[in-house]
Design an enzyme around this catalytic site. Structure first.
Site, PDB file in Angstrom:
ATOM      1  N   GLU A 179      -0.978   5.535  13.635  1.00 61.07           N
ATOM      2  CA  GLU A 179      -0.645   6.758  12.905  1.00 61.07           C
ATOM      3  C   GLU A 179      -0.845   7.986  13.787  1.00 61.07           C
ATOM      4  O   GLU A 179      -0.059   8.940  13.734  1.00 61.07           O
ATOM      5  CB  GLU A 179      -1.458   6.869  11.623  1.00 61.07           C
ATOM      6  CG  GLU A 179      -1.005   8.012  10.735  1.00 61.07           C
ATOM      7  CD  GLU A 179      -1.599   7.982   9.349  1.00 61.07           C
ATOM      8  OE1 GLU A 179      -1.084   8.716   8.471  1.00 61.07           O
ATOM      9  OE2 GLU A 179      -2.571   7.233   9.123  1.00 61.07           O
ATOM     10  N   PHE A 218       1.726  -3.438   4.089  1.00 64.67           N
ATOM     11  CA  PHE A 218       2.076  -4.749   4.607  1.00 64.67           C
ATOM     12  C   PHE A 218       3.576  -4.974   4.458  1.00 64.67           C
ATOM     13  O   PHE A 218       4.200  -4.525   3.496  1.00 64.67           O
ATOM     14  CB  PHE A 218       1.330  -5.842   3.834  1.00 64.67           C
ATOM     15  CG  PHE A 218      -0.117  -6.019   4.240  1.00 64.67           C
ATOM     16  CD1 PHE A 218      -0.720  -5.209   5.184  1.00 64.67           C
ATOM     17  CD2 PHE A 218      -0.886  -7.024   3.662  1.00 64.67           C
ATOM     18  CE1 PHE A 218      -2.048  -5.380   5.551  1.00 64.67           C
ATOM     19  CE2 PHE A 218      -2.218  -7.213   4.020  1.00 64.67           C
ATOM     20  CZ  PHE A 218      -2.800  -6.394   4.962  1.00 64.67           C
ATOM     21  N   HIS A 252      -9.808   2.363   0.324  1.00 64.75           N
ATOM     22  CA  HIS A 252      -8.349   2.168   0.286  1.00 64.75           C
ATOM     23  C   HIS A 252      -7.958   1.552  -1.045  1.00 64.75           C
ATOM     24  O   HIS A 252      -8.294   0.403  -1.326  1.00 64.75           O
ATOM     25  CB  HIS A 252      -7.931   1.273   1.442  1.00 64.75           C
ATOM     26  CG  HIS A 252      -6.456   1.122   1.608  1.00 64.75           C
ATOM     27  ND1 HIS A 252      -5.536   1.828   0.864  1.00 64.75           N
ATOM     28  CD2 HIS A 252      -5.729   0.334   2.466  1.00 64.75           C
ATOM     29  CE1 HIS A 252      -4.323   1.484   1.231  1.00 64.75           C
ATOM     30  NE2 HIS A 252      -4.412   0.586   2.203  1.00 64.75           N
ATOM     31  N   HIS A 257      -2.550   8.237   6.164  1.00 63.67           N
ATOM     32  CA  HIS A 257      -2.861   6.921   5.605  1.00 63.67           C
ATOM     33  C   HIS A 257      -4.298   6.554   5.988  1.00 63.67           C
ATOM     34  O   HIS A 257      -5.053   6.081   5.143  1.00 63.67           O
ATOM     35  CB  HIS A 257      -1.868   5.898   6.121  1.00 63.67           C
ATOM     36  CG  HIS A 257      -1.945   4.569   5.448  1.00 63.67           C
ATOM     37  ND1 HIS A 257      -1.862   4.406   4.080  1.00 63.67           N
ATOM     38  CD2 HIS A 257      -2.115   3.317   5.953  1.00 63.67           C
ATOM     39  CE1 HIS A 257      -1.962   3.132   3.765  1.00 63.67           C
ATOM     40  NE2 HIS A 257      -2.128   2.443   4.886  1.00 63.67           N
ATOM     41  N   LYS A 303      -9.479   8.621   2.344  1.00 64.92           N
ATOM     42  CA  LYS A 303      -9.972   7.237   2.247  1.00 64.92           C
ATOM     43  C   LYS A 303     -11.378   7.091   2.815  1.00 64.92           C
ATOM     44  O   LYS A 303     -12.054   6.109   2.532  1.00 64.92           O
ATOM     45  CB  LYS A 303      -9.021   6.283   2.967  1.00 64.92           C
ATOM     46  CG  LYS A 303      -7.689   6.039   2.267  1.00 64.92           C
ATOM     47  CD  LYS A 303      -6.897   4.952   2.982  1.00 64.92           C
ATOM     48  CE  LYS A 303      -5.561   4.679   2.304  1.00 64.92           C
ATOM     49  NZ  LYS A 303      -4.568   5.741   2.556  1.00 64.92           N
ATOM     50  N   CYS A 356       0.810  -1.224   0.000  1.00 67.29           N
ATOM     51  CA  CYS A 356       0.000   0.000   0.000  1.00 67.29           C
ATOM     52  C   CYS A 356       0.842   1.273   0.000  1.00 67.29           C
ATOM     53  O   CYS A 356       0.284   2.375   0.006  1.00 67.29           O
ATOM     54  CB  CYS A 356      -0.953  -0.011   1.197  1.00 67.29           C
ATOM     55  SG  CYS A 356      -2.057  -1.439   1.187  1.00 67.29           S
TER      56      CYS A 356
END
Length: 412
Positions: A315, A400, A341, A304, A336, A164
């Site tokens: 975050e 990830f 996402h 994010h 988002k 991502c």
């Protein structure tokens, strides 16, 4: 040698809230959700049946029919956004400058839809029925490759895959090619088309996705106490990066300066963020150092902000770790909440929105934040779009494998 300055002279975006920059920006400011029930296939047998699809997308609006049939959906998205960005830039490719213009575009998953389809063909009809275009239809570097062929771009031709964080890394690494003289212009970003049965099942079984099928538009709710996972989206975000003097010499309209880029690794867990947001904090610190920004200089973060329990909290802690007391004076948002996402394309569309925020001096809201998690205690722009004076901004992406990326932009 001193690094050369990099500006953004062209933007292109295809997302669940619009096709093209203008429609995307209008809908982002309006807080419009692009999440709904999946229509690309029948999702009723799945525990999750919602996603952020790109509505009314027809690849022949951008590409010859014969060529588009040789491309997975993620490549079609990337080509459409890349073409828009190049048109928006007003750049003319000539025999003299072609070798100084390159492409750096990635994807987190790539042609998963084509891979699923061809796997079915193999099982049902045998190996002789597999398309001879299967490999170039599905491999991740074919957006960069096809764009370079279409426009005759003979500079660096690169793709990256970092889950991502892909598009953020692609844009950041492309900027360094310009900074250190390997190119004058780079077309950079990411694209993704992950709304397929296998991908949906995989993310669902990993317990990563929201199961709020009854309220699709309210399912992506970053920092809300009721958040229960992210919502998959599809699309592409592409930018034209250009050396500052090169852009000035041709009279280009520039949206913002890309002044810094940071990377880090959590080195902690395959899918979970490092405790207290330590890895993400180092990433933001690196981007600000590269940009020559003090923490007090930053006004806005396009976070994010995926709407996952651990990610949103980590975050928040990372921002407080990097910014100290200034964290509470920042405007922090998650687009988002509207788009879902987009995995490897997320950093691309969010970088586009961040540049537009600085250019127009308006910040898009975070929607669906109705009951803010007490542990996530920053200003998340939950009260609608915001106008003000915004001079520097960060765009965060985390993926990830513990891979992190941050872009730092300055107002021009």
């Amino acid at each position: 040698m001193d690094k050369r300055r990099v500006v953004i002279s062209g933007l292109g975006v295809i997302s669940p809230i619009g096709r093209g920059v203008d429609q995307n920006w209008d809908n982002a400011l309006a807080g419009k959700s692009g999440i709904g029930k999946i229509s690309l296939f029948d999702p009723d047998r799945f525990a999750v049946s919602i996603a952020g699809e790109v509505d009314d997308f027809n690849p022949v609006d951008y590409l010859p029919s014969k060529e588009s049939r040789k491309m997975d959906r993620f490549i079609q998205f990337g080509m459409a956004a890349g073409m828009e960005a190049l048109i928006d830039s007003g750049l003319e490719v000539t025999a003299e400058n072609a070798a100084r213009i390159g492409t750096y575009i990635g994807s987190g998953i790539g042609g998963v839809g084509t891979i699923e389809e061809m796997s079915g063909v193999l099982q049902e009809k045998g190996p002789r029925r597999i398309s001879p275009f299967f490999v170039p239809m599905s491999i991740i570097n074919m957006i960069a490759g096809n764009l370079s062929i279409m426009y005759g771009l003979k500079g660096p031709n690169v793709a990256t895959v970092t889950a991502c964080t892909t598009a953020t890394h692609a844009i950041g690494e492309a900027s360094r090619l310009i900074e250190y003289g390997d190119a004058d212009v780079m077309v950079a970003g990411g694209a993704e088309a992950p709304i397929t049965p296998v991908a949906l099942a995989g993310f669902t079984n990993a317990r990563a996705l929201s199961k709020n099928n009854q309220d699709p538009e309210g399912a992506s709710r970053p920092w809300d106490s009721g958040r229960d996972g992210f919502v998959m989206g599809e699309g592409a975000g592409i930018m034209v990066l250009e050396e500052y003097q090169h852009a000035r010499a041709r009279g280009a309209r520039c949206y913002a300066e890309l002044s810094g880029f940071g990377m880090s690794a959590d080195a902690y867990h395959m899918t979970q963020p490092s405790p207290e947001g330590e890895g993400a904090s180092r990433c933001m610190d690196s981007a600000m150092k590269h940009a020559g920004l003090n923490r007090e200089d930053v006004d806005y973060i396009n976070a994010h902000g995926t709407s996952t329990l651990l990610g949103d909290l980590a975050e928040t802690l990372a921002i407080k770790r990097s910014f100290g007391d200034h964290a509470f004076r920042l405007s922090v948002g998650s687009t988002k909440s509207m788009t879902g996402h987009l995995l490897g394309a997320a950093g691309g569309i969010e970088a586009v929105y961040t540049c537009l925020a600085l250019h127009h001096q308006k910040l898009p809201p975070t929607i669906n934040l109705e009951d803010q998690d007490p542990q996530c205690d920053l200003d998340f722009i939950a009260d609608g779009p915001r106008e003000g004076s915004f001079n520097a901004a960060l765009s965060n992406s985390f993926g990830f494998g513990g891979t992190n990326g941050t872009l730092a932009f300055k107002r021009l």
